[in-house]
Design a protein around this motif. Structure first.
Motif, mmCIF file in Angstrom:
data_model
loop_
_atom_site.group_PDB
_atom_site.id
_atom_site.type_symbol
_atom_site.label_atom_id
_atom_site.label_comp_id
_atom_site.label_asym_id
_atom_site.label_seq_id
_atom_site.Cartn_x
_atom_site.Cartn_y
_atom_site.Cartn_z
ATOM 1 N N ARG A 292 0.832 -1.211 0.000
ATOM 2 C CA ARG A 292 0.000 0.000 0.000
ATOM 3 C C ARG A 292 0.864 1.258 0.000
ATOM 4 N NH1 ARG A 292 -2.787 -1.517 4.039
ATOM 5 N NH2 ARG A 292 -4.357 -2.636 2.823
ATOM 6 N N THR A 293 1.980 1.207 0.710
ATOM 7 C CA THR A 293 2.845 2.376 0.861
ATOM 8 C C THR A 293 3.805 2.549 -0.304
ATOM 9 O OG1 THR A 293 2.771 2.125 3.271
ATOM 10 C CG2 THR A 293 4.559 3.473 2.392
ATOM 11 N N ASN A 294 4.217 1.444 -0.928
ATOM 12 C CA ASN A 294 5.339 1.513 -1.861
ATOM 13 C C ASN A 294 5.002 1.244 -3.328
ATOM 14 O OD1 ASN A 294 8.026 1.708 -0.129
ATOM 15 N ND2 ASN A 294 6.640 0.342 0.974
ATOM 16 N N LYS A 295 3.809 0.787 -3.634
ATOM 17 C CA LYS A 295 3.522 0.383 -5.012
ATOM 18 C C LYS A 295 2.599 1.338 -5.766
ATOM 19 C CE LYS A 295 4.828 -2.546 -7.014
ATOM 20 N NZ LYS A 295 6.037 -2.577 -7.910
ATOM 21 N N GLY A 296 2.292 2.457 -5.190
ATOM 22 C CA GLY A 296 1.573 3.509 -5.901
ATOM 23 C C GLY A 296 0.271 3.049 -6.528
ATOM 24 N N ASP A 297 0.090 3.360 -7.814
ATOM 25 C CA ASP A 297 -1.161 3.048 -8.509
ATOM 26 C C ASP A 297 -1.411 1.547 -8.649
ATOM 27 O OD1 ASP A 297 -1.553 5.748 -8.783
ATOM 28 O OD2 ASP A 297 -0.775 5.843 -10.844
ATOM 29 N N ASP A 298 -0.360 0.752 -8.580
ATOM 30 C CA ASP A 298 -0.512 -0.701 -8.720
ATOM 31 C C ASP A 298 -0.922 -1.382 -7.411
ATOM 32 O OD1 ASP A 298 0.308 -0.544 -11.377
ATOM 33 O OD2 ASP A 298 2.425 -0.792 -10.839
ATOM 34 N N ALA A 299 -0.897 -0.637 -6.322
ATOM 35 C CA ALA A 299 -1.028 -1.245 -4.998
ATOM 36 C C ALA A 299 -2.327 -2.026 -4.836
ATOM 37 C CB ALA A 299 -0.914 -0.178 -3.914
ATOM 38 N N GLN A 300 -3.461 -1.451 -5.220
ATOM 39 C CA GLN A 300 -4.733 -2.090 -4.934
ATOM 40 C C GLN A 300 -4.895 -3.409 -5.682
ATOM 41 O OE1 GLN A 300 -6.848 -1.243 -2.448
ATOM 42 N NE2 GLN A 300 -7.610 -3.284 -2.955
#
Length: 646
Positions: free
Chosen positions: A458-466
């Protein structure tokens, strides 16, 4: 009100995380430091012992301390500050005594409250009959045949058979030791830094001077009890450079040091990938052949089986695996034996990451294929619906040793490899470094890992996180808790695998004729040879005895030097009932003490060659480690001894 809610949350956390394989009351009171003083008599296979222990009280009203023991002779428990003796009682656990030991219950001198510390001493004795953690070798079982030998194996929960303590990975302790030996030829190494070795003389009961040597050790980083290790015998150490050392019997030390001369390279590559090594020196002991595992990761004193010494450095992946434990297992530890994969799955991932940089990706894919095969064999043995076939085995009322297999290693590796494909390679390396730093020196479970993973993404993957989080949430529970194969199969195909399988199939189809491409086998690396033999094992019902006869003549597999390859050959021999190679099987089970090999071979022997199974086991009982003896006895119960009528 807030305080009560905090206490409730803490209580629920402890309930969720309780270790079902300890009888200790480690939640109410936790060990902080364990010191042992041992007088070793290796000739009599006997140890006179005292343990001084420091506890921190975590409850508001503590009146007793419960510790784990297994067949220890407890003499007295007392407070060193006053000399006052404390009442103690050994509470027998019935059938559990055969599996996990008993409770040493110590009645305290008063009621203690949260935050207080308790220091107490326990005097006790132990010997070779009860201490299943200890392998006592007679001098005749060593190379020189001059000096007896002692080694330990505490994992999973066997440390309670040599020290009364809280035998759970949930508790980490500082460890120190003072060990006295009577024979000046005996050298001692333990988990921790060797402080000094002093020789002196004591007056014994017959007014004669007794020469003794005192060894002292200290470890200033907390560890769980299963990482306590000791060797004592005619052993020496030799530097391989850059704070790495090999320890072995003098006859073998030069050859072993040469085989492991790349230890500094392995250590350097591991640190470049995962971060600094924090433990000091790195020493690896190549033990006598009765050591029951491929390796054991005691800090500063890795143990390894001589099976890793092949002569061409092809067996040293075990050394890389044990080096990886310095970060995963020793620094960050699974909270209990249901979380064993947190140690081993991560470790296999790091091992193969380094091997891919040293040997190439195709070679590592073969390692993964062989690992998957071993894991699936274990699943079939346990049952595909048995929790032991999951990454989260249920070991309640069971000795966790029974759940030991390649399953947590390989399914854990597959999960981490899948996560790497989601997160991508470089960010996943950053995740691993952050994970180790965040949980440094802690014992954790998969839920803590899971929550940290989601928060990190959630903190490190930006737009790809979800999307990544959704993918993880979709598979996590099935991957960790569901028995059987992983929900997503990782692609590990390689031409090396196809080539080995094609050759094996050609041998089967030839029905005893030598295939045209037979010489390919001679060029295979050991992991490709293993794939070749595994294909034959998986299709053993199609393999004729004439195939094995011709193959053995061509490749000379009986009495093969690489014992990992020899083990697979002997599995095939027993499945096909190729009697001409039985003497090789006999030789193997008489010289190799590795538990995973012996359990499979004795299972096959019990079914196919019942008389030989019992005869060879009786012949080699004193050679095998106590844990292995117990495991084989249980296996042979499935195959009652046949009565031979004259």
């Amino acid at each position: 009100m807030i305080y009560l809610l905090f206490c409730l949350c803490l209580f629920l956390t402890y309930c969720a995380e309780i270790d079902v394989n300890t009888f200790s009351n480690y939640i109410e009171v936790s060990q902080e430091h364990v010191h042992i003083e041992w007088l070793l008599d290796l000739d009599q296979q006997y140890i006179n012992a005292t343990s001084q222990q420091i506890f921190r009280v975590n409850s508001n009203k503590l009146e007793k301390i419960d510790l784990d023991i297994y067949q220890l002779d407890i003499i007295v428990v007392y407070l060193p500050s006053s000399g006052n003796i404390l009442k103690h009682n050994v509470i027998n656990q019935g059938d559990q005594s055969l599996l996990q030991g008993d409770i040493l219950q110590i009645k305290l001198d008063r009621v203690y409250t949260r935050g207080e510390y308790i220091k107490l001493n326990i005097r006790y004795n132990l010997d070779s009959k009860g201490a299943r953690a200890l392998g006592f070798l007679r001098k005749e079982q060593t190379y020189s045949k001059q000096v007896p030998y002692l080694f330990s194996q505490c994992e999973d929960n066997n440390c309670r058979s040599m020290i009364p303590l809280q035998d759970t990975p949930s508790v980490k302790i500082y460890f120190t030791a003072s060990v006295l030996v009577k024979d000046a030829r005996i050298n001692v190494f333990m988990t921790g830094n060797k402080l000094q070795a002093m020789k002196f003389k004591l007056l014994n009961n017959y007014d004669n001077l007794q020469a003794l040597t005192l060894y002292q050790f200290e470890l200033d980083i907390k560890i769980p009890a299963y990482l306590i290790g000791i060797i004592a015998g005619e052993v020496v150490e030799k530097s391989t450079g850059n704070q790495t050392y090999v320890i072995a019997e003098p006859h073998f030390i030069d050859d072993y040091a040469q085989e492991l001369s790349d230890l500094p390279i392995y250590m350097n590559e591991m640190q470049k990938y995962i971060g600094p090594y924090i433990w000091g020196d790195y020493k690896i002991v190549i033990l006598p052949a009765s050591f029951p595992f491929g390796g054991m990761e005691h800090p500063l004193l890795t143990f390894a089986s001589p099976t890793i010494i092949v002569g061409d450095k092809s067996g040293v992946s075990t050394a890389i695996h044990e080096i990886a434990h310095s970060w995963v297992g020793n620094t960050v530890t699974g909270r209990n034996w249901a979380n064993f994969w947190i140690n081993e799955g991560f470790c296999v991932f790091l091992e193969r990451k380094i091997l891919s940089r040293l040997n190439g990706l195709d070679s590592v894919k073969l390692d993964a294929i062989n690992g998957n095969s071993s894991a699936y064999t274990s699943m079939q043995t346990f049952g595909l619906d048995n929790s032991f076939s999951s990454m989260h085995p249920n070991t309640k009322n069971r000795n966790p040793d029974e759940a030991t297999s390649r399953v947590p290693y390989e399914k854990g590796y597959q999960l981490l490899t899948y996560l790497e494909t989601l997160i991508k390679e470089d960010p996943f390396q950053s995740f691993l470094r952050d994970y180790i730093q965040h949980f440094k020196f802690q014992s954790i479970d998969e839920d803590q890992l899971y929550q940290f993973l989601l928060n990190w993404v959630r903190t490190n993957k930006g737009d790809d996180a979800q999307k990544i989080i959704t993918d993880i949430q979709t598979i996590w529970k099935d991957w960790v808790y569901k028995p059987g194969l992983s929900p997503i199969q990782i692609d590990v195909q390689t031409p090396l695998f196809t080539n080995a399988n094609n050759l094996a199939k050609a041998w089967i189809d030839g029905q005893g004729q030598v295939p045209e491409q037979a010489d390919d086998f001679l060029q295979y690396k050991p992991n490709q040879k293993s794939v070749f033999l595994q294909y034959l094992i998986d299709n053993s019902e199609l393999v004729q005895k004439t195939v094995l006869a011709t193959m053995d003549q061509k490749y000379v597999l009986t009495f093969y030097k690489d014992q990992k390859i020899a083990y697979k050959w002997y599995r095939l021999v027993l499945l096909v009932e190729y009697k001409e190679a039985l003497e090789g099987v006999h030789d193997f089970v008489s010289k190799v003490g590795v538990s995973s090999y012996l359990k499979v071979l004795y299972d096959l022997l019990g079914y196919h060659y019942n008389e030989e199974a019992y005869a060879w086991f009786d012949e080699n009982k004193t050679f095998y480690h106590p844990v292995v003896v117990q495991a084989i006895e249980k296996i042979l119960q499935k195959y009652p001894k046949k009565i031979i009528l004259e």
